[in-house]
Design an enzyme around this catalytic site. Structure first.
Site, PDB file in Angstrom:
ATOM      1  N   GLU A  81       1.057  -0.976  -0.060  1.00  0.00           N
ATOM      2  CA  GLU A  81      -0.040  -0.140  -0.079  1.00  0.00           C
ATOM      3  C   GLU A  81       0.918   1.190   0.130  1.00  0.00           C
ATOM      4  O   GLU A  81       1.854   1.374   0.507  1.00  0.00           O
ATOM      5  CB  GLU A  81      -0.897   0.002   1.181  1.00  0.00           C
ATOM      6  CG  GLU A  81      -1.886   1.234   1.226  1.00  0.00           C
ATOM      7  CD  GLU A  81      -2.886   1.181   2.468  1.00  0.00           C
ATOM      8  OE1 GLU A  81      -3.589   0.216   2.521  1.00  0.00           O
ATOM      9  OE2 GLU A  81      -2.854   2.054   3.419  1.00  0.00           O
ATOM     10  N   ARG A  92     -15.324   2.803   4.117  1.00  0.00           N
ATOM     11  CA  ARG A  92     -16.630   3.523   4.693  1.00  0.00           C
ATOM     12  C   ARG A  92     -15.546   5.171   4.727  1.00  0.00           C
ATOM     13  O   ARG A  92     -16.085   6.043   4.200  1.00  0.00           O
ATOM     14  CB  ARG A  92     -16.717   3.425   5.884  1.00  0.00           C
ATOM     15  CG  ARG A  92     -18.120   4.273   6.262  1.00  0.00           C
ATOM     16  CD  ARG A  92     -18.271   4.244   8.051  1.00  0.00           C
ATOM     17  NE  ARG A  92     -17.090   4.985   8.575  1.00  0.00           N
ATOM     18  CZ  ARG A  92     -17.026   5.172   9.981  1.00  0.00           C
ATOM     19  NH1 ARG A  92     -18.054   4.485  10.736  1.00  0.00           N
ATOM     20  NH2 ARG A  92     -15.899   5.693  10.417  1.00  0.00           N
ATOM     21  N   GLY A  93     -14.648   5.170   5.480  1.00  0.00           N
ATOM     22  CA  GLY A  93     -13.744   6.413   5.338  1.00  0.00           C
ATOM     23  C   GLY A  93     -14.122   6.994   6.684  1.00  0.00           C
ATOM     24  O   GLY A  93     -14.980   6.542   7.504  1.00  0.00           O
ATOM     25  N   ASP A  94     -13.264   7.790   6.791  1.00  0.00           N
ATOM     26  CA  ASP A  94     -13.483   8.858   8.228  1.00  0.00           C
ATOM     27  C   ASP A  94     -13.626  10.301   7.946  1.00  0.00           C
ATOM     28  O   ASP A  94     -13.486  10.700   6.723  1.00  0.00           O
ATOM     29  CB  ASP A  94     -12.145   8.599   9.068  1.00  0.00           C
ATOM     30  CG  ASP A  94     -11.942   6.976   9.590  1.00  0.00           C
ATOM     31  OD1 ASP A  94     -12.638   6.502  10.014  1.00  0.00           O
ATOM     32  OD2 ASP A  94     -10.633   6.747   9.251  1.00  0.00           O
ATOM     33  N   THR A  96      -3.812   4.792  -1.558  1.00  0.00           N
ATOM     34  CA  THR A  96      -4.785   5.332  -0.523  1.00  0.00           C
ATOM     35  C   THR A  96      -5.441   6.870  -1.024  1.00  0.00           C
ATOM     36  O   THR A  96      -5.274   7.124  -2.130  1.00  0.00           O
ATOM     37  CB  THR A  96      -4.391   5.493   0.732  1.00  0.00           C
ATOM     38  OG1 THR A  96      -3.586   6.707   0.804  1.00  0.00           O
ATOM     39  CG2 THR A  96      -3.788   4.365   1.447  1.00  0.00           C
ATOM     40  N   ARG A 135       7.911   3.926   1.763  1.00  0.00           N
ATOM     41  CA  ARG A 135       9.397   3.644   1.972  1.00  0.00           C
ATOM     42  C   ARG A 135       9.416   2.116   1.435  1.00  0.00           C
ATOM     43  O   ARG A 135       8.948   1.308   2.156  1.00  0.00           O
ATOM     44  CB  ARG A 135       9.745   3.945   3.374  1.00  0.00           C
ATOM     45  CG  ARG A 135       9.763   5.364   3.916  1.00  0.00           C
ATOM     46  CD  ARG A 135      10.644   6.208   2.817  1.00  0.00           C
ATOM     47  NE  ARG A 135      10.383   7.626   3.256  1.00  0.00           N
ATOM     48  CZ  ARG A 135      11.101   8.106   4.213  1.00  0.00           C
ATOM     49  NH1 ARG A 135      11.960   7.546   4.792  1.00  0.00           N
ATOM     50  NH2 ARG A 135      10.914   9.630   4.580  1.00  0.00           N
ATOM     51  N   ALA A 141     -24.106   5.018   2.967  1.00  0.00           N
ATOM     52  CA  ALA A 141     -24.141   5.086   4.520  1.00  0.00           C
ATOM     53  C   ALA A 141     -22.911   4.363   4.808  1.00  0.00           C
ATOM     54  O   ALA A 141     -22.287   4.788   6.002  1.00  0.00           O
ATOM     55  CB  ALA A 141     -25.128   4.473   4.975  1.00  0.00           C
ATOM     56  N   ASN A 151     -20.602  -7.159  10.640  1.00  0.00           N
ATOM     57  CA  ASN A 151     -20.312  -6.306   9.375  1.00  0.00           C
ATOM     58  C   ASN A 151     -19.323  -6.907   8.608  1.00  0.00           C
ATOM     59  O   ASN A 151     -19.504  -6.532   7.313  1.00  0.00           O
ATOM     60  CB  ASN A 151     -19.843  -4.933  10.343  1.00  0.00           C
ATOM     61  CG  ASN A 151     -19.843  -3.619   9.265  1.00  0.00           C
ATOM     62  OD1 ASN A 151     -20.727  -3.459   8.524  1.00  0.00           O
ATOM     63  ND2 ASN A 151     -18.529  -3.148   9.078  1.00  0.00           N
ATOM     64  N   HIS A 186     -13.055  -2.317  15.210  1.00  0.00           N
ATOM     65  CA  HIS A 186     -13.186  -0.823  14.854  1.00  0.00           C
ATOM     66  C   HIS A 186     -13.528   0.076  15.891  1.00  0.00           C
ATOM     67  O   HIS A 186     -14.532  -0.263  16.558  1.00  0.00           O
ATOM     68  CB  HIS A 186     -14.362  -0.832  13.675  1.00  0.00           C
ATOM     69  CG  HIS A 186     -14.075   0.695  13.073  1.00  0.00           C
ATOM     70  ND1 HIS A 186     -14.545   1.648  13.423  1.00  0.00           N
ATOM     71  CD2 HIS A 186     -13.464   0.637  11.793  1.00  0.00           C
ATOM     72  CE1 HIS A 186     -14.423   2.664  12.472  1.00  0.00           C
ATOM     73  NE2 HIS A 186     -13.941   2.347  11.567  1.00  0.00           N
TER      74      HIS A 186
END
Length: 312
Positions: free
Chosen positions: A32, A122-124, A63, A288, A139, A177, A165
């Site tokens: 990532e 979902r994301g923050d 990301t 890195r 949602a 979930n 979470h």
């Protein structure tokens, strides 16, 4: 002098075969990255991808900033990797601050650009506060996955949380979930980073007991800075072992030594996961490459053309 039991244990440990001897390299890996903000960071990212490409990763992902703040940069880097390397690229996509139509448009743009893999999250909230769904948006990740499957037949990876979470009331709700994500069409889950292998094994068993038989890949993050990992762990609820701070103590001004310690900790975690049957690993590189490359090397992962004695 008669050795104590502890001394005998330490002596036996020191005489045992090295932890990383004769590993066959039978692992699958992925990496990532985050989208760069400057030209210098762009070059660092490109160099990192070039360093890791010979290891033959299954995919690399890029990301997506909170609230879609890096949308254009994420898209540019994902498409560049897809077009300029032989590595399949995956784009992160979230529900935050966007309508369903806007999210779907981004997804269609990815598909038209040749991107077939989405990491659906979902994301923050961009301000760090409590998450609030957009009135006209998806949602949560479950709805996002279902929506993406309506757009195109994407391969979809999702997030999993071995230590629950932060927004979840309990572990069972979290597992439920995760199952809902797979039921909606997800192909695999990638976990949040963690430092205790037993934490992952316990989570894997709980997921299996809940009827989840899909791939759950441990996310591994080499610690570049103890202060930084403290901040990140506080945000995502990851436990930091009591012994870790002492290993980094006194290394603030010694980056090379800090990297050696970091690689050792992460490689040992991966080796214990390997001993427990894990053969897929996802590395949070923080752009890195060397640490992730070193860990893969210790696990026996080599470029396909590599042969023993090449370095002689």
């Amino acid at each position: 002098m008669t050795p104590t039991l502890n001394q005998m244990h330490e002596a036996r440990t020191a005489l045992d075969s090295p932890l990383f001897s004769d590993l066959p390299g039978d692992i699958d890996i992925s990496f990532e990255f985050f989208p760069p903000k400057t030209e210098k960071m762009t070059q660092t990212l490109q160099d990192s991808v070039a360093t890791l490409q010979p290891l033959g990763p299954r995919f690399v992902s890029v990301t997506y900033g909170a609230g879609g703040s890096t949308r254009e940069r994420t898209h540019a880097e994902v498409v560049r990797v897809q077009n300029e390397t032989n590595i399949p690229a995956a784009a992160h996509l979230t529900c935050v601050n966007a309508t369903k139509e806007e999210v779907d448009a981004v997804a269609r743009h990815y598909w038209e650009s040749g991107i077939r893999h989405i990491v659906a999250l979902r994301g923050d909230s961009p301000d760090g506060g409590a998450y609030t769904p957009h009135p006209g948006g998806y949602a949560n990740a479950v709805e996002l996955i279902a929506g993406l499957k309506e757009v195109a037949d994407f391969e979809i990876s999702v997030a999993a949380y071995p230590e629950v979470h932060p927004d979840s009331p309990d572990a069972q709700t979290d597992i439920d979930n995760l199952k809902a994500k797979f039921d909606a069409g997800a192909d695999r889950a990638i976990t949040q980073f963690f430092f205790d292998p037993e934490c992952f094994f316990r989570f894997r068993d709980e997921a299996s007991a809940a009827g989840i038989d899909a791939e759950i890949v441990p996310g591994v993050m080499p610690v570049m800075s103890f202060a930084a990992v403290q901040r990140m762990s506080g945000l995502c609820g990851t436990s930091i072992p009591s012994w870790m701070e002492g290993l980094f103590d006194g290394l603030d001004e010694r980056p090379a030594a800090r990297q050696l310690v970091s690689a050792t900790i992460a490689a040992e975690l991966c080796r214990k996961l390997y001993a427990g049957g894990v053969r897929q690993f996802h590395f949070y590189t923080l752009n890195r490459a060397e640490l992730s490359y070193a860990i893969c090397h210790m696990l026996g992962k080599r470029p396909p053309e590599w042969k023993a004695g090449d370095a002689a």
